[in-house]
Scaffold this motif. Structure first.
Motif, PDB file in Angstrom:
ATOM      1  N   MET A   1      10.826  -2.009  91.198  1.00  0.00           N
ATOM      2  CA  MET A   1      11.943  -1.139  90.822  1.00  0.00           C
ATOM      3  C   MET A   1      12.751  -0.767  92.073  1.00  0.00           C
ATOM      4  SD  MET A   1      11.348   1.941  88.264  1.00  0.00           S
ATOM      5  CE  MET A   1      12.286   3.419  88.219  1.00  0.00           C
ATOM      6  N   LYS A   2      14.051  -0.936  91.961  1.00  0.00           N
ATOM      7  CA  LYS A   2      14.915  -0.668  93.113  1.00  0.00           C
ATOM      8  C   LYS A   2      16.122   0.116  92.592  1.00  0.00           C
ATOM      9  CE  LYS A   2      17.839  -3.671  95.571  1.00  0.00           C
ATOM     10  NZ  LYS A   2      18.043  -5.001  96.144  1.00  0.00           N
ATOM     11  N   LEU A   3      16.603   1.054  93.377  1.00  0.00           N
ATOM     12  CA  LEU A   3      17.753   1.857  92.947  1.00  0.00           C
ATOM     13  C   LEU A   3      18.880   1.724  93.970  1.00  0.00           C
ATOM     14  CD1 LEU A   3      19.024   3.985  91.053  1.00  0.00           C
ATOM     15  CD2 LEU A   3      17.839   5.746  92.390  1.00  0.00           C
ATOM     16  N   HIS A   4      20.050   1.331  93.467  1.00  0.00           N
ATOM     17  CA  HIS A   4      21.223   1.242  94.333  1.00  0.00           C
ATOM     18  C   HIS A   4      22.151   2.404  93.979  1.00  0.00           C
ATOM     19  CE1 HIS A   4      24.356  -0.925  96.674  1.00  0.00           C
ATOM     20  NE2 HIS A   4      25.141  -0.169  95.917  1.00  0.00           N
ATOM     21  N   ILE A   5      22.551   3.164  94.992  1.00  0.00           N
ATOM     22  CA  ILE A   5      23.436   4.309  94.733  1.00  0.00           C
ATOM     23  C   ILE A   5      24.722   4.173  95.547  1.00  0.00           C
ATOM     24  CG2 ILE A   5      23.658   6.831  94.694  1.00  0.00           C
ATOM     25  CD1 ILE A   5      20.652   7.063  94.617  1.00  0.00           C
ATOM     26  N   ASP A   6      25.845   4.035  94.840  1.00  0.00           N
ATOM     27  CA  ASP A   6      27.144   4.117  95.508  1.00  0.00           C
ATOM     28  C   ASP A   6      27.506   5.586  95.567  1.00  0.00           C
ATOM     29  OD1 ASP A   6      27.867   1.299  95.753  1.00  0.00           O
ATOM     30  OD2 ASP A   6      27.959   1.299  93.566  1.00  0.00           O
ATOM     31  N   ARG A  26      11.980   5.877 104.501  1.00  0.00           N
ATOM     32  CA  ARG A  26      10.966   4.834 104.290  1.00  0.00           C
ATOM     33  C   ARG A  26      11.298   4.032 103.027  1.00  0.00           C
ATOM     34  NH1 ARG A  26       5.288   7.378 104.004  1.00  0.00           N
ATOM     35  NH2 ARG A  26       5.797   7.463 101.799  1.00  0.00           N
ATOM     36  N   ALA A  27      11.741   4.720 101.974  1.00  0.00           N
ATOM     37  CA  ALA A  27      12.127   4.018 100.726  1.00  0.00           C
ATOM     38  C   ALA A  27      13.286   3.066 101.012  1.00  0.00           C
ATOM     39  CB  ALA A  27      12.504   5.027  99.650  1.00  0.00           C
ATOM     40  N   MET A  28      14.198   3.486 101.892  1.00  0.00           N
ATOM     41  CA  MET A  28      15.319   2.615 102.250  1.00  0.00           C
ATOM     42  C   MET A  28      14.826   1.403 103.035  1.00  0.00           C
ATOM     43  SD  MET A  28      18.178   5.487 103.165  1.00  0.00           S
ATOM     44  CE  MET A  28      19.356   4.354 103.813  1.00  0.00           C
ATOM     45  N   SER A  29      13.950   1.642 104.017  1.00  0.00           N
ATOM     46  CA  SER A  29      13.524   0.481 104.809  1.00  0.00           C
ATOM     47  C   SER A  29      12.598  -0.435 104.009  1.00  0.00           C
ATOM     48  CB  SER A  29      12.910   0.895 106.153  1.00  0.00           C
ATOM     49  OG  SER A  29      11.940   1.859 105.950  1.00  0.00           O
ATOM     50  N   ARG A  30      11.957   0.084 102.979  1.00  0.00           N
ATOM     51  CA  ARG A  30      11.130  -0.774 102.109  1.00  0.00           C
ATOM     52  C   ARG A  30      11.969  -1.507 101.052  1.00  0.00           C
ATOM     53  NH1 ARG A  30       5.995   3.094 100.573  1.00  0.00           N
ATOM     54  NH2 ARG A  30       4.959   2.981 102.595  1.00  0.00           N
ATOM     55  N   GLY A  31      13.277  -1.214 101.043  1.00  0.00           N
ATOM     56  CA  GLY A  31      14.166  -1.887 100.090  1.00  0.00           C
ATOM     57  C   GLY A  31      14.092  -1.316  98.680  1.00  0.00           C
ATOM     58  N   LEU A  32      13.508  -0.114  98.528  1.00  0.00           N
ATOM     59  CA  LEU A  32      13.428   0.502  97.189  1.00  0.00           C
ATOM     60  C   LEU A  32      14.714   1.245  96.871  1.00  0.00           C
ATOM     61  CD1 LEU A  32       9.896   2.139  97.576  1.00  0.00           C
ATOM     62  CD2 LEU A  32      10.446   0.010  96.398  1.00  0.00           C
ATOM     63  N   LEU A  33      15.379   1.728  97.925  1.00  0.00           N
ATOM     64  CA  LEU A  33      16.558   2.568  97.765  1.00  0.00           C
ATOM     65  C   LEU A  33      17.688   2.035  98.644  1.00  0.00           C
ATOM     66  CD1 LEU A  33      17.871   5.323  96.861  1.00  0.00           C
ATOM     67  CD2 LEU A  33      16.876   6.306  98.936  1.00  0.00           C
ATOM     68  N   GLU A  34      18.856   1.853  98.028  1.00  0.00           N
ATOM     69  CA  GLU A  34      20.044   1.465  98.805  1.00  0.00           C
ATOM     70  C   GLU A  34      21.102   2.536  98.610  1.00  0.00           C
ATOM     71  OE1 GLU A  34      19.622  -3.378  98.300  1.00  0.00           O
ATOM     72  OE2 GLU A  34      21.203  -2.297  97.246  1.00  0.00           O
ATOM     73  N   ILE A  35      21.655   3.034  99.707  1.00  0.00           N
ATOM     74  CA  ILE A  35      22.722   4.040  99.622  1.00  0.00           C
ATOM     75  C   ILE A  35      23.971   3.433 100.242  1.00  0.00           C
ATOM     76  CG2 ILE A  35      23.479   6.345 100.346  1.00  0.00           C
ATOM     77  CD1 ILE A  35      20.539   7.140 100.409  1.00  0.00           C
ATOM     78  N   VAL A 104      16.033   8.222  87.696  1.00  0.00           N
ATOM     79  CA  VAL A 104      15.274   7.232  88.473  1.00  0.00           C
ATOM     80  C   VAL A 104      15.021   5.976  87.628  1.00  0.00           C
ATOM     81  CG1 VAL A 104      12.868   7.912  87.998  1.00  0.00           C
ATOM     82  CG2 VAL A 104      13.491   6.999  90.237  1.00  0.00           C
ATOM     83  N   GLY A 105      15.228   6.094  86.337  1.00  0.00           N
ATOM     84  CA  GLY A 105      15.076   4.947  85.447  1.00  0.00           C
ATOM     85  C   GLY A 105      16.271   3.997  85.477  1.00  0.00           C
ATOM     86  N   GLU A 106      17.355   4.410  86.139  1.00  0.00           N
ATOM     87  CA  GLU A 106      18.555   3.559  86.220  1.00  0.00           C
ATOM     88  C   GLU A 106      18.408   2.563  87.374  1.00  0.00           C
ATOM     89  OE1 GLU A 106      21.146   3.784  84.145  1.00  0.00           O
ATOM     90  OE2 GLU A 106      20.257   5.476  83.069  1.00  0.00           O
ATOM     91  N   GLU A 107      19.113   1.447  87.273  1.00  0.00           N
ATOM     92  CA  GLU A 107      19.093   0.502  88.394  1.00  0.00           C
ATOM     93  C   GLU A 107      20.176   0.820  89.409  1.00  0.00           C
ATOM     94  OE1 GLU A 107      19.276  -3.649  87.317  1.00  0.00           O
ATOM     95  OE2 GLU A 107      17.597  -3.311  85.954  1.00  0.00           O
ATOM     96  N   ARG A 108      21.298   1.337  88.890  1.00  0.00           N
ATOM     97  CA  ARG A 108      22.423   1.634  89.779  1.00  0.00           C
ATOM     98  C   ARG A 108      23.077   2.936  89.345  1.00  0.00           C
ATOM     99  NH1 ARG A 108      23.814  -3.634  92.444  1.00  0.00           N
ATOM    100  NH2 ARG A 108      25.485  -2.487  93.423  1.00  0.00           N
ATOM    101  N   ALA A 152      15.648  13.981  95.495  1.00  0.00           N
ATOM    102  CA  ALA A 152      14.730  14.262  94.377  1.00  0.00           C
ATOM    103  C   ALA A 152      14.486  13.015  93.528  1.00  0.00           C
ATOM    104  CB  ALA A 152      15.287  15.392  93.513  1.00  0.00           C
ATOM    105  N   ILE A 153      15.507  12.187  93.376  1.00  0.00           N
ATOM    106  CA  ILE A 153      15.374  10.966  92.562  1.00  0.00           C
ATOM    107  C   ILE A 153      14.556   9.918  93.333  1.00  0.00           C
ATOM    108  CG2 ILE A 153      16.653   9.045  91.508  1.00  0.00           C
ATOM    109  CD1 ILE A 153      19.023  11.081  91.193  1.00  0.00           C
ATOM    110  N   ALA A 154      14.898   9.742  94.632  1.00  0.00           N
ATOM    111  CA  ALA A 154      14.299   8.657  95.421  1.00  0.00           C
ATOM    112  C   ALA A 154      12.790   8.805  95.563  1.00  0.00           C
ATOM    113  CB  ALA A 154      14.957   8.588  96.795  1.00  0.00           C
ATOM    114  N   ARG A 155      12.318  10.041  95.697  1.00  0.00           N
ATOM    115  CA  ARG A 155      10.868  10.208  95.891  1.00  0.00           C
ATOM    116  C   ARG A 155      10.075   9.854  94.641  1.00  0.00           C
ATOM    117  NH1 ARG A 155       8.890  14.828  94.018  1.00  0.00           N
ATOM    118  NH2 ARG A 155       7.180  15.135  95.495  1.00  0.00           N
ATOM    119  N   LEU A 156      10.776   9.720  93.507  1.00  0.00           N
ATOM    120  CA  LEU A 156      10.103   9.323  92.268  1.00  0.00           C
ATOM    121  C   LEU A 156      10.049   7.802  92.097  1.00  0.00           C
ATOM    122  CD1 LEU A 156      11.609  11.947  89.770  1.00  0.00           C
ATOM    123  CD2 LEU A 156       9.407  12.027  90.966  1.00  0.00           C
ATOM    124  N   LEU A 157      10.743   7.069  92.974  1.00  0.00           N
ATOM    125  CA  LEU A 157      10.706   5.600  92.863  1.00  0.00           C
ATOM    126  C   LEU A 157       9.272   5.113  93.095  1.00  0.00           C
ATOM    127  CD1 LEU A 157      13.912   4.712  94.887  1.00  0.00           C
ATOM    128  CD2 LEU A 157      13.475   4.021  92.514  1.00  0.00           C
TER     129      LEU A 157
END
Ligand code: ADE
Length: 241
Positions: A1-6, A26-35, A104-108, A152-157
């Motif tokens: 599961m990965k979340l991209h946020i514009d 850490r979520a960003m460097s693991r590729g779970l979260l993109e901002i 957190v259930g959304e992809e983008r 708050a959303i990212a830590r639930l990934l």
């Protein structure tokens, strides 16, 4: 599961900012979260980068204009079909753990940082899925609220927290505030750790913690305690907000 946020903002340089540290970093460097910060001024229609105007009917302050908002949002939606649009505004629905779990259930996601006195209502009516406030106080703009929500959303990934930091545990305590905690040494400046925590009796420790959590919640957040008492456990666990 990965979340991209514009993040559509007038201050793209603020992002990722504090989100680059700690668990979200850490979520960003693991590729779970993109901002991906996007400058709203890039969608302005003049040389000066104007994105605001006076409200029809008069009144104080300026509003965010429709054209840059519509065009930026449509550009981002074309890149991210199906992305939900979240606008930060003090008149929004209160942000909550429940909404964090929903998002957190959304992809983008497209997070729009509100600014000035507000936003032209036509934009809200036709492009915004969620108007969200982070609390009943007014900040100068929606950039910090956007960061609060993203944290708050990212830590639930899944994979964002280590086992030791798991967010699972939180959902089992319903709406109770956390019990008091202690770490070494056993005594400091004459202040002692409660005896029971040193007893090694896990049953007694769990009961003590539960009791302390209930007392604290009762005293500090009576409305939360009432909700905790009123709801059946299954709903409490799943729908905590
Ligand atoms: N913009 C200004 N204040 C805000 C708040 N409390 N929540 C969300 N956005 C805001």
């Amino acid at each position: 599961m990965k979340l991209h946020i514009d993040v559509l903002t007038l201050f793209p340089e603020l992002f990722p900012g504090p989100l680059a540290a700690s668990i979200t970093g850490r979520a960003m460097s693991r590729g779970l979260l993109e901002i991906d910060p996007v400058n709203l001024r890039d969608f302005s229609h003049d040389e000066r980068g104007t994105v605001d105007d006076k409200p029809y009917g008069g009144g104080p302050g300026m509003l965010m204009k429709v054209e840059p908002l519509f065009e930026a949002t449509d550009f981002l939606k074309a890149r991210s079909p199906g992305a939900k649009v979240v606008l930060t505004t003090p008149r929004g629905r209160l942000f909550s753990q429940k909404l964090a779990r929903e998002l957190v259930g959304e992809e983008r996601l497209i997070v729009v940082c509100g600014h000035y006195e507000g936003v032209d209502q036509r934009y809200i009516d036709s492009r915004v899925d969620y108007e969200v406030s982070i609390g009943d106080y007014v900040l100068t703009n929606g950039n910090l609220p956007a960061m609060v929500m993203i944290d708050a959303i990212a830590r639930l990934l899944p994979g964002a927290l280590g086992c030791e930091e798991s967010s699972e545990d939180e959902s089992h305590t319903g709406w109770l505030l956390e019990y008091p905690q202690y770490t070494r040494p056993e005594e400091y400046e004459g202040l002692k750790v409660p005896e029971i925590l040193l007893s090694g009796d896990h049953g007694k420790i769990a009961a003590w913690r539960r009791q302390e959590a209930e007392w604290l919640t009762m005293r500090r957040r009576p409305e939360l305690y009432a909700r905790h008492r009123a709801w059946p456990r299954e709903i409490k666990d799943v729908n905590k907000d």
